[in-house]
Design a protein around this motif. Sequence first.
Motif, mmCIF file in Angstrom:
data_model
loop_
_atom_site.group_PDB
_atom_site.id
_atom_site.type_symbol
_atom_site.label_atom_id
_atom_site.label_comp_id
_atom_site.label_asym_id
_atom_site.label_seq_id
_atom_site.Cartn_x
_atom_site.Cartn_y
_atom_site.Cartn_z
ATOM 1 N N ALA A 28 4.650 0.967 14.269
ATOM 2 C CA ALA A 28 5.051 2.208 12.803
ATOM 3 C C ALA A 28 6.707 2.470 12.876
ATOM 4 O O ALA A 28 6.836 2.728 11.732
ATOM 5 N N ALA A 29 7.777 2.328 14.378
ATOM 6 C CA ALA A 29 9.062 2.983 13.983
ATOM 7 C C ALA A 29 9.495 1.212 13.474
ATOM 8 O O ALA A 29 10.194 1.734 12.407
ATOM 9 N N ALA A 30 9.090 0.236 13.484
ATOM 10 C CA ALA A 30 9.401 -0.974 12.422
ATOM 11 C C ALA A 30 9.776 -0.675 11.164
ATOM 12 O O ALA A 30 10.228 -1.209 10.257
ATOM 13 N N LEU A 31 7.978 -0.535 10.941
ATOM 14 C CA LEU A 31 7.586 -0.002 9.386
ATOM 15 C C LEU A 31 9.004 1.233 8.776
ATOM 16 O O LEU A 31 9.395 0.870 7.571
ATOM 17 N N VAL A 32 8.785 2.260 9.533
ATOM 18 C CA VAL A 32 9.864 2.940 8.316
ATOM 19 C C VAL A 32 11.407 2.832 8.889
ATOM 20 O O VAL A 32 11.688 2.683 7.832
ATOM 21 N N HIS A 33 11.893 1.795 10.101
ATOM 22 C CA HIS A 33 13.548 0.638 9.635
ATOM 23 C C HIS A 33 12.874 0.357 8.423
ATOM 24 O O HIS A 33 13.956 0.483 7.666
ATOM 25 N N ALA A 34 12.084 -1.016 8.268
ATOM 26 C CA ALA A 34 12.341 -1.760 7.198
ATOM 27 C C ALA A 34 11.592 -0.978 5.734
ATOM 28 O O ALA A 34 12.919 -1.345 4.547
ATOM 29 N N GLU A 83 7.845 9.913 1.263
ATOM 30 C CA GLU A 83 7.167 9.999 -0.131
ATOM 31 C C GLU A 83 7.061 9.274 -0.836
ATOM 32 O O GLU A 83 5.801 8.887 -1.876
ATOM 33 N N ASP A 84 6.854 7.295 -0.103
ATOM 34 C CA ASP A 84 7.006 6.312 -1.364
ATOM 35 C C ASP A 84 5.849 5.786 -0.382
ATOM 36 O O ASP A 84 5.129 4.650 -0.694
ATOM 37 N N LEU A 85 5.373 5.953 1.463
ATOM 38 C CA LEU A 85 4.956 5.126 2.238
ATOM 39 C C LEU A 85 4.646 6.220 3.139
ATOM 40 O O LEU A 85 5.808 6.130 3.973
ATOM 41 N N SER A 86 2.791 6.320 3.656
ATOM 42 C CA SER A 86 3.141 7.043 4.701
ATOM 43 C C SER A 86 3.037 6.468 6.043
ATOM 44 O O SER A 86 2.297 5.310 5.700
ATOM 45 N N VAL A 87 2.995 6.731 7.058
ATOM 46 C CA VAL A 87 2.361 5.914 8.372
ATOM 47 C C VAL A 87 2.289 6.009 9.371
ATOM 48 O O VAL A 87 2.882 7.468 9.392
ATOM 49 N N VAL A 88 0.956 5.770 9.827
ATOM 50 C CA VAL A 88 0.670 6.736 11.351
ATOM 51 C C VAL A 88 0.512 5.302 12.377
ATOM 52 O O VAL A 88 0.521 4.477 12.021
ATOM 53 N N GLY A 89 1.313 5.461 13.507
ATOM 54 C CA GLY A 89 1.640 5.136 14.888
ATOM 55 C C GLY A 89 -0.079 5.514 15.840
ATOM 56 O O GLY A 89 -1.308 5.349 15.189
ATOM 57 N N PHE A 90 0.058 4.435 16.598
ATOM 58 C CA PHE A 90 -0.568 5.195 18.134
ATOM 59 C C PHE A 90 -0.041 4.870 19.400
ATOM 60 O O PHE A 90 0.715 4.269 19.267
ATOM 61 N N ASP A 91 -0.297 5.786 19.903
ATOM 62 C CA ASP A 91 -0.453 6.270 21.180
ATOM 63 C C ASP A 91 0.490 6.993 21.387
ATOM 64 O O ASP A 91 0.493 7.339 23.243
ATOM 65 N N ASP A 92 1.678 7.898 20.687
ATOM 66 C CA ASP A 92 2.341 9.078 20.743
ATOM 67 C C ASP A 92 3.279 8.852 22.278
ATOM 68 O O ASP A 92 3.170 9.924 22.616
ATOM 69 N N SER A 93 3.859 7.330 22.240
ATOM 70 C CA SER A 93 4.589 7.487 23.062
ATOM 71 C C SER A 93 6.073 7.795 22.560
ATOM 72 O O SER A 93 6.190 8.518 21.617
ATOM 73 N N PRO A 94 6.874 8.138 23.821
ATOM 74 C CA PRO A 94 8.694 8.687 23.409
ATOM 75 C C PRO A 94 8.526 8.449 21.925
ATOM 76 O O PRO A 94 9.856 8.934 21.490
ATOM 77 N N LEU A 95 8.730 6.742 21.610
ATOM 78 C CA LEU A 95 9.155 6.795 20.736
ATOM 79 C C LEU A 95 8.645 7.576 18.940
ATOM 80 O O LEU A 95 9.698 7.372 18.445
ATOM 81 N N PRO A 125 1.080 -1.247 0.037
ATOM 82 C CA PRO A 125 -0.545 0.308 0.324
ATOM 83 C C PRO A 125 0.676 1.345 -0.258
ATOM 84 O O PRO A 125 1.876 1.684 -0.413
ATOM 85 N N THR A 126 -0.285 2.429 -0.261
ATOM 86 C CA THR A 126 0.730 3.607 -0.260
ATOM 87 C C THR A 126 0.954 4.464 1.532
ATOM 88 O O THR A 126 1.686 4.971 1.661
ATOM 89 N N ALA A 127 0.057 3.436 2.209
ATOM 90 C CA ALA A 127 -0.201 4.377 3.308
ATOM 91 C C ALA A 127 -0.528 2.995 4.319
ATOM 92 O O ALA A 127 -1.194 1.853 3.907
ATOM 93 N N VAL A 128 -0.218 3.064 5.650
ATOM 94 C CA VAL A 128 -0.049 2.578 6.791
ATOM 95 C C VAL A 128 -0.929 2.796 7.393
ATOM 96 O O VAL A 128 0.386 3.521 8.162
ATOM 97 N N LEU A 129 -1.395 1.603 8.736
ATOM 98 C CA LEU A 129 -2.292 2.812 9.747
ATOM 99 C C LEU A 129 -1.743 1.912 10.680
ATOM 100 O O LEU A 129 -2.046 0.408 10.974
ATOM 101 N N CYS A 130 -0.609 1.844 11.613
ATOM 102 C CA CYS A 130 -0.470 0.741 12.637
ATOM 103 C C CYS A 130 -0.959 0.670 14.138
ATOM 104 O O CYS A 130 -1.066 1.785 14.020
ATOM 105 N N PHE A 131 -0.682 -0.607 14.505
ATOM 106 C CA PHE A 131 -1.574 -0.341 16.416
ATOM 107 C C PHE A 131 -0.536 -0.008 16.953
ATOM 108 O O PHE A 131 -1.471 0.891 17.905
ATOM 109 N N SER A 132 0.521 0.244 16.564
ATOM 110 C CA SER A 132 1.287 0.884 18.321
ATOM 111 C C SER A 132 2.034 1.495 17.180
ATOM 112 O O SER A 132 2.752 1.162 16.264
#
Length: 353
Positions: free
Chosen positions: A263-269, A279-291, A252-259
Amino acid sequence: MSRVTLQTIADRVGVSRMTVSNAFSRPDQLSAQMRRTILAAAAELGYVGPDPSARALARGTTGAVGVLLTESVGTAFLDPMAAAFFGAVAEELAPTGMAVVLLPSTGSEGTIPARDIPMDGALVYGCAGDYPAVDWLVKRKLPLVFIDGEPQADASSVHLDERHGSRLGAQHLLDLGHRRIGIFTMNPTATPGWAPDAGLATSNFVARERQAGWVETLADAGVTPVVMQVRDNAEPDVSHGARALVADPDRPTAVLCFSDLMAAALVHAAEDAGLRVPEDLSVVGFDDSPLSRRLRPALTTVHQDFDAKGKAAARALTSAITRSRSGAPPVAEQHRILVDLVVRDSTAPPPPA
């Protein structure tokens, strides 16, 4: 040296033995100055106070509440979100004089903390209602409050407005123009990998609520997402799932993540695969943790108020304990914590077709 007793202190200060007892167990019955005078005399005489076990037996209370964890205590404190929640609980309970006891789900050498540790009530943090340790707490007829878990018929619960939060994230991607949208989530009972059915049920309450919000919002826009599932919101599962997601040529061009962790793992991958976020992949997380704030690009995510959740849980448990002591039946109240979407740098319009 003779043994120091309440009467010894009473004789030193010139008050009754009951007044000295109140200084330790019922301070609201005395003036602040009188209590300070009594405690100073007790300290001078080397008296540390009534025996806690005897006092608990006499009062019918322990002065402690438990927090049941799904993991070990050490592991829980490695999670900044859990640590923030525990801190808020302790802060809210401080004026009551009750202590917080963290309960691992299992003990050592046959001990079961939920069965064996004295407490007046417990917070069940993220555990399913049929969890073995929960069963022990129920058998003990303790006042309980469930946090981030399936609401129970005879106990109060505190959880986020999960569906609203996931709807905000999904609508944000739709508003940016995305139509090929994925969901990266957890399902303890599923086979890891892509799931063609976006409505696939999961046994985890939080994951089920978040997924429902995503799917409902996308369906209203005529979008059917694909779902990447892993068994646990932890390493190495999230990294394996993230790498599989970005390796798919039809990703997909964008991904909704459980946490935020997913989301961080997806950005790194994505970066390892030569893709640019957003630009190539939008990522949305959940929690707003310090990470989410340390990540580069900074993560668009759903903010949850850990302080509000912890304090609401403590208040609900205090109320349940008070009702129990008075002989009143339990009241099952649901406390819902509001959430907000925080838009940062990990989301953008989709790349040109």
